[in-house]
Enzyme design. Structure first.
Site, PDB file in Angstrom:
ATOM      1  N   SER A 177      -5.024   3.506  -6.443  1.00 41.09           N
ATOM      2  CA  SER A 177      -3.824   2.957  -6.436  1.00 41.09           C
ATOM      3  C   SER A 177      -2.791   3.874  -6.686  1.00 41.09           C
ATOM      4  O   SER A 177      -2.564   4.275  -7.731  1.00 41.09           O
ATOM      5  CB  SER A 177      -4.024   1.780  -7.353  1.00 41.09           C
ATOM      6  OG  SER A 177      -3.072   0.782  -6.986  1.00 41.09           O
TER       7      SER A 177
ATOM      8  N   CYS B 219      -3.546  -9.057  -3.334  1.00 44.88           N
ATOM      9  CA  CYS B 219      -3.608  -7.774  -4.084  1.00 44.88           C
ATOM     10  C   CYS B 219      -2.851  -8.072  -5.542  1.00 44.88           C
ATOM     11  O   CYS B 219      -1.428  -8.053  -5.330  1.00 44.88           O
ATOM     12  CB  CYS B 219      -3.322  -6.497  -3.609  1.00 44.88           C
ATOM     13  SG  CYS B 219      -3.677  -5.091  -4.578  1.00 44.88           S
TER      14      CYS B 219
END
Ligand code: SF4
Length: 343
Positions: A218, A337
């Protein structure tokens, strides 16, 4: 009394050892147990040919085997997508999401209850950290998705609640259980571990040399100042350290890293940010997922317009980065998400 056989958390070779040491049996019965539990859902183990003729053995095993994947408390649907909440034995809840894909369903599993990492855009971070899950509790989510809820799961992504590398051993044990062809039979290339950038975890995974398992990172900030403001982990392991660990990572031939980049309006979505991101990525082999920010409580920002997202993606594409724009699914049930932990 013989110890409980927590089968969800035992790789096949460990189960074989337990059967050998405690019951005088071996691989034959261990494989039968794996097949009955993970392929067939564990309802008729006693009727399996390997146990039908060894009633004494089955009577003993029946008492010892723990088949407790956690209780599915609630399910939420958004179209084909299903989020489910599991109540663990100590009363804590975790969330998992079944995501239908073109060919197979993917299950997004949690590895912890809450998370220590404190990413600003993430709902799970707001819960604080309660505890890490055992390997059995991680595998239990797959069991429930398949056998309690009846979905055919072929892909696993460790992208639910928690940072997988903060619970490294349990996650890797779960990977070994899920990977066994005698049981769940999920190929390593169909499993993705997603980290917020815990460099020692990347290095440990590199040393284990599971080249086919997919590694997702990420990113969310193309420069240290932005990334540290969004993701405290960057203060400990800044972008340069992260990149170094990825450059040393043993990808398989033609393998790529999956990078996630959540676009937040006015924070990390300018064209300069796109150019800086391309510089960070070069020359790593990367597939970049661009995801519009899913609003969470306490982080008052918005997702960029579709146009902004297209322009951002175009700059990266022009610089040779393989980009996928993900329009967030599951927002309506807080399964997008960064949204897990809201229910
Ligand atoms: S984004 Fe992932 S690592 Fe960051 S706080 Fe949320 S669950 Fe933890």
């Amino acid at each position: 009394m013989k110890p409980v056989i927590d089968i969800f958390g035992l790789p096949l070779e460990q189960l074989t050892r337990t059967l050998r040491n405690d019951y005088g049996k071996g691989l034959f019965h261990a494989e039968a147990l794996y097949r009955e539990v993970f392929k067939n859902g564990g309802k008729e183990i006693g009727n399996a040919p390997e146990f039908k003729n060894s009633l004494k053995l089955w009577a003993a095993l029946e008492k010892a085997i723990a088949l407790v994947p956690g209780k599915v408390e609630e399910t939420f649907k958004a179209g084909e997508l299903v989020k489910f909440i599991t109540r663990l034995s100590d009363g804590l809840n975790i969330e998992s999401v079944i995501i239908p894909m073109t060919r197979h369903n993917t299950l997004c599993v949690s590895s912890q209850v809450g998370c220590k990492m404190g990413c600003r855009f993430c709902q799970t971070a707001r819960m604080g950290f309660k505890r890490s899950l055992s390997a059995a509790e991680i595998v239990g989510q797959v069991f429930n998705a398949r056998h309690t809820l009846g979905h055919d799961i072929k892909n696993i992504v460790f992208m639910g609640m928690g940072e997988p590398f903060d619970n490294f051993d349990a996650v890797m044990t779960a990977v070994r259980v899920l990977n066994s062809q005698k049981g769940c039979d999920i190929a390593l290339r169909h499993m993705t571990i997603s980290t917020c950038g815990v460099v020692p975890g990347i290095e440990r995974l590199a040393r284990l040399n599971y080249p086919n398992i997919r590694l997702a990172v990420s990113i969310n900030g193309p420069e240290d100042a932005i990334r540290s403001a969004l993701m405290p982990v960057n203060r400990r392991w800044p972008l340069a350290a992260l990149k170094k660990s990825l450059e040393a990572y043993p990808l398989p031939p033609r393998g790529v890293f999956l990078f996630e980049y959540i676009l937040i309006k006015g924070v990390n979505d300018s064209m300069d940010h796109a150019r800086a991101l391309a510089r960070f990525i070069h020359p790593l082999p990367v597939r970049l997922n661009l995801i519009p920010y899913n609003p969470v409580t306490g982080f008052n920002h918005q997702s960029p317009s579709d146009e902004q997202m297209h322009e951002f993606a175009q700059i990266l594409t022009d610089k040779g980065v393989f980009v996928i724009k993900r329009w967030s699914r599951g927002r309506s049930v807080s399964a997008g998400c960064g949204q897990l932990g809201k229910t």
